[in-house]
Design an enzyme around this catalytic site. Structure first.
Site, PDB file in Angstrom:
ATOM      1  N   GLY A  52       0.861  -1.181   0.000  1.00  0.00           N
ATOM      2  CA  GLY A  52       0.000   0.000   0.000  1.00  0.00           C
ATOM      3  C   GLY A  52       0.895   1.228   0.000  1.00  0.00           C
ATOM      4  O   GLY A  52       1.855   1.313   0.790  1.00  0.00           O
ATOM      5  N   ALA A  53       0.595   2.190  -0.892  1.00  0.00           N
ATOM      6  CA  ALA A  53       1.534   3.281  -1.157  1.00  0.00           C
ATOM      7  C   ALA A  53       1.952   4.067   0.101  1.00  0.00           C
ATOM      8  O   ALA A  53       3.148   4.187   0.384  1.00  0.00           O
ATOM      9  CB  ALA A  53       0.945   4.204  -2.226  1.00  0.00           C
ATOM     10  N   ARG A  94      10.247  -1.218  -4.589  1.00  0.00           N
ATOM     11  CA  ARG A  94       9.049  -1.271  -5.444  1.00  0.00           C
ATOM     12  C   ARG A  94       8.994   0.021  -6.263  1.00  0.00           C
ATOM     13  O   ARG A  94       9.231   1.107  -5.713  1.00  0.00           O
ATOM     14  CB  ARG A  94       7.765  -1.438  -4.616  1.00  0.00           C
ATOM     15  CG  ARG A  94       7.676  -2.820  -3.960  1.00  0.00           C
ATOM     16  CD  ARG A  94       6.299  -3.123  -3.435  1.00  0.00           C
ATOM     17  NE  ARG A  94       5.370  -3.455  -4.491  1.00  0.00           N
ATOM     18  CZ  ARG A  94       4.048  -3.597  -4.301  1.00  0.00           C
ATOM     19  NH1 ARG A  94       3.526  -3.424  -3.107  1.00  0.00           N
ATOM     20  NH2 ARG A  94       3.261  -3.925  -5.294  1.00  0.00           N
ATOM     21  N   ASP A 238      -1.544   4.652  -6.194  1.00  0.00           N
ATOM     22  CA  ASP A 238      -0.093   4.539  -5.956  1.00  0.00           C
ATOM     23  C   ASP A 238       0.681   5.717  -6.512  1.00  0.00           C
ATOM     24  O   ASP A 238       1.785   6.013  -6.055  1.00  0.00           O
ATOM     25  CB  ASP A 238       0.434   3.237  -6.559  1.00  0.00           C
ATOM     26  CG  ASP A 238      -0.031   2.080  -5.714  1.00  0.00           C
ATOM     27  OD1 ASP A 238      -1.177   1.633  -5.905  1.00  0.00           O
ATOM     28  OD2 ASP A 238       0.732   1.659  -4.829  1.00  0.00           O
ATOM     29  N   LYS A 249      -3.954  -0.398  -8.304  1.00  0.00           N
ATOM     30  CA  LYS A 249      -3.921  -1.846  -8.449  1.00  0.00           C
ATOM     31  C   LYS A 249      -4.539  -2.319  -9.754  1.00  0.00           C
ATOM     32  O   LYS A 249      -5.595  -1.819 -10.156  1.00  0.00           O
ATOM     33  CB  LYS A 249      -4.652  -2.462  -7.249  1.00  0.00           C
ATOM     34  CG  LYS A 249      -4.764  -3.971  -7.229  1.00  0.00           C
ATOM     35  CD  LYS A 249      -3.437  -4.683  -7.344  1.00  0.00           C
ATOM     36  CE  LYS A 249      -2.388  -4.222  -6.365  1.00  0.00           C
ATOM     37  NZ  LYS A 249      -1.009  -4.655  -6.716  1.00  0.00           N
TER      38      LYS A 249
HETATM   39  O1  MRU Z   1       0.516  -4.070  -4.539  1.00  0.00           O
HETATM   40  P1  MRU Z   1      -0.076  -3.303  -3.384  1.00  0.00           P
HETATM   41  O2  MRU Z   1      -0.908  -4.143  -2.482  1.00  0.00           O
HETATM   42  O3  MRU Z   1       0.975  -2.496  -2.658  1.00  0.00           O
HETATM   43  O4  MRU Z   1      -1.054  -2.265  -4.079  1.00  0.00           O
HETATM   44  C1  MRU Z   1      -1.758  -1.357  -3.277  1.00  0.00           C
HETATM   45  C2  MRU Z   1      -2.722  -0.538  -4.030  1.00  0.00           C
HETATM   46  O5  MRU Z   1      -2.833  -0.601  -5.234  1.00  0.00           O
HETATM   47  C3  MRU Z   1      -3.517   0.463  -3.236  1.00  0.00           C
HETATM   48  O6  MRU Z   1      -4.781   0.647  -3.819  1.00  0.00           O
HETATM   49  C4  MRU Z   1      -2.768   1.799  -3.222  1.00  0.00           C
HETATM   50  O7  MRU Z   1      -1.460   1.620  -2.786  1.00  0.00           O
HETATM   51  C5  MRU Z   1      -3.442   2.814  -2.393  1.00  0.00           C
HETATM   52  S1  MRU Z   1      -3.252   2.441  -0.685  1.00  0.00           S
HETATM   53  C6  MRU Z   1      -3.960   3.634   0.252  1.00  0.00           C
END
Ligand code: MRU
Length: 349
Positions: A52-53, A94, A238, A249
């Site tokens: 999550g970002a 990442r 993200d 995502k």
């Molecule tokens: O691959 P992830 O689980 O890190 O992806 C997370 C997402 O796509 C979330 O929707 C995004 O980071 C927003 S979190 C507040």
């Protein structure tokens, strides 16, 4: 003070170390892992122990505190040089979530001001990043909930909740606030193949906080909209480009296209630390591709036909034209475009 429906904190600085809730094993195990080494923190980001970002950015900030302690202990005169490799290692964990690079840059600016012992000032900065994120989520929760009519049903994707942030969440922060105000009839969540952030994490955290949730296969989302069962799609991000294109995502773009077709409104909720004014449009956002085994296997067992290969981009980009609103802690942009984005970011200064 905590809000209603707000029990989860995935990242904790405890005395002299960092604790992360292991998101690979939720919801079946609740396991806290302890970190004292910056490389292990970077590996935890890469391996999705924390994801999550905003959560990635906060974790990196605490990782830099650990790095400073390590490098200062090794050579107090050269730590500002030797820490550079740690910053690079963290940055390589990442590629898509800009919050990672935003947090590293902010910690670098703090490093440049330090004379003497680095741990106290860097820890204060990391804690500030963490606390500001939770405060932003509370604010976005209020602003996003203002857009939602009583009796609304919402659909979310992935996990943009407490687990993906310092706490409370972005998209799930809006859902938490609107639910507390009695505006939400039903919360639907895509299961979010292949990593199942929806069925494992979003469902777990909403149930923990007393908010009922109904899961659907990702492929069922358009059909759910066709039945008239969704008023808003609400997602996190993200990275948001200068023109308002939104990386999130994989599968978010499908949802936005389906929402447009069915007259369902599409809301993106993200702090300004997710906005990257240095990329003009979504075309310039680096999209992470992960191992094909995430698609070919389930729980370590191969489910795909022997010999099949897989393509596994884990983010996509939703064009700004089909987004109804971008909610940030600095305000809401209705029908976003590059001019409104620039105005929001200039007002920020
Ligand atoms: O691959 P992830 O689980 O890190 O992806 C997370 C997402 O796509 C979330 O929707 C995004 O980071 C927003 S979190 C507040």
């Amino acid at each position: 003070m905590k809000k209603q429906h707000d029990s989860i904190r995935p990242i904790v600085w405890q005395d002299d170390h960092l604790e992360l809730l292991d998101q690979r094993v939720l919801p079946h195990s609740y396991k806290i892992l302890e970190y004292t080494d910056v490389h292990e923190v970077a590996d935890a980001i890469r391996d999705m122990i924390v994801r999550g970002a905003p959560a990635i950015g906060i974790t990196a900030a605490y990782g830099i505190v650990l790095a400073a302690r390590q490098r200062y202990a090794e050579n107090s005169g050269a730590w500002k040089e030797t820490i550079q490799a740690d910053l690079d290692y963290l940055a390589a964990s990442r590629p898509t979530a800009v919050n990672l690079f935003w947090a590293i840059d902010r910690m670098k600016r703090c490093i440049s001001t330090i004379n003497g012992e680095p741990v106290s000032p860097l820890l204060a900065e990391a804690i500030a990043i963490h606390e500001e994120d939770i405060a932003a989520n509370y604010r976005m929760g209020e602003l996003g909930a203002e857009l939602i009519e009583p009796g609304s049903s919402v659909l979310t994707h992935c996990n943009a909740g407490a687990l993906a942030t310092g706490g409370y969440g972005t998209a799930l922060g809006v859902i938490r606030s609107a639910y507390a105000q009695g505006k939400i009839k039903e919360v639907h969540a895509d299961e979010t193949r292949p990593w199942l952030q929806g069925s494992r994490l979003t469902a777990w955290e909403l149930i923990q906080d007393g908010i009922p949730v109904t899961l659907n296969a990702d492929g069922a989302a358009a059909w759910l909209m066709k039945q008239g069962k969704i008023d808003w799609v609400i997602v996190g991000s993200d990275r948001i480009a200068a023109n308002g294109d939104v990386a999130n995502k994989i599968g978010t773009y499908n949802l936005a296209v389906a929402a447009k077709h069915h007259g369902v409104k599409f809301m993106v909720v993200a702090p300004t630390s997710t906005i990257d004014m240095s990329v003009a449009s979504g075309d310039e956002i680096p999209i992470e591709t992960r191992e094909s085994s995430e698609l070919l296997d389930l729980n370590g067992n191969q489910i795909a036909a022997e010999g099949a290969t897989a393509w596994n981009p884990v983010f996509d980009v939703t064009p700004v034209e089909i987004i109804e609103a971008i909610v940030t802690e600095k305000g809401t942009i209705n029908k976003p475009d590059q001019f409104k984005m620039r105005k929001l970011m200039e007002d920020k200064l």
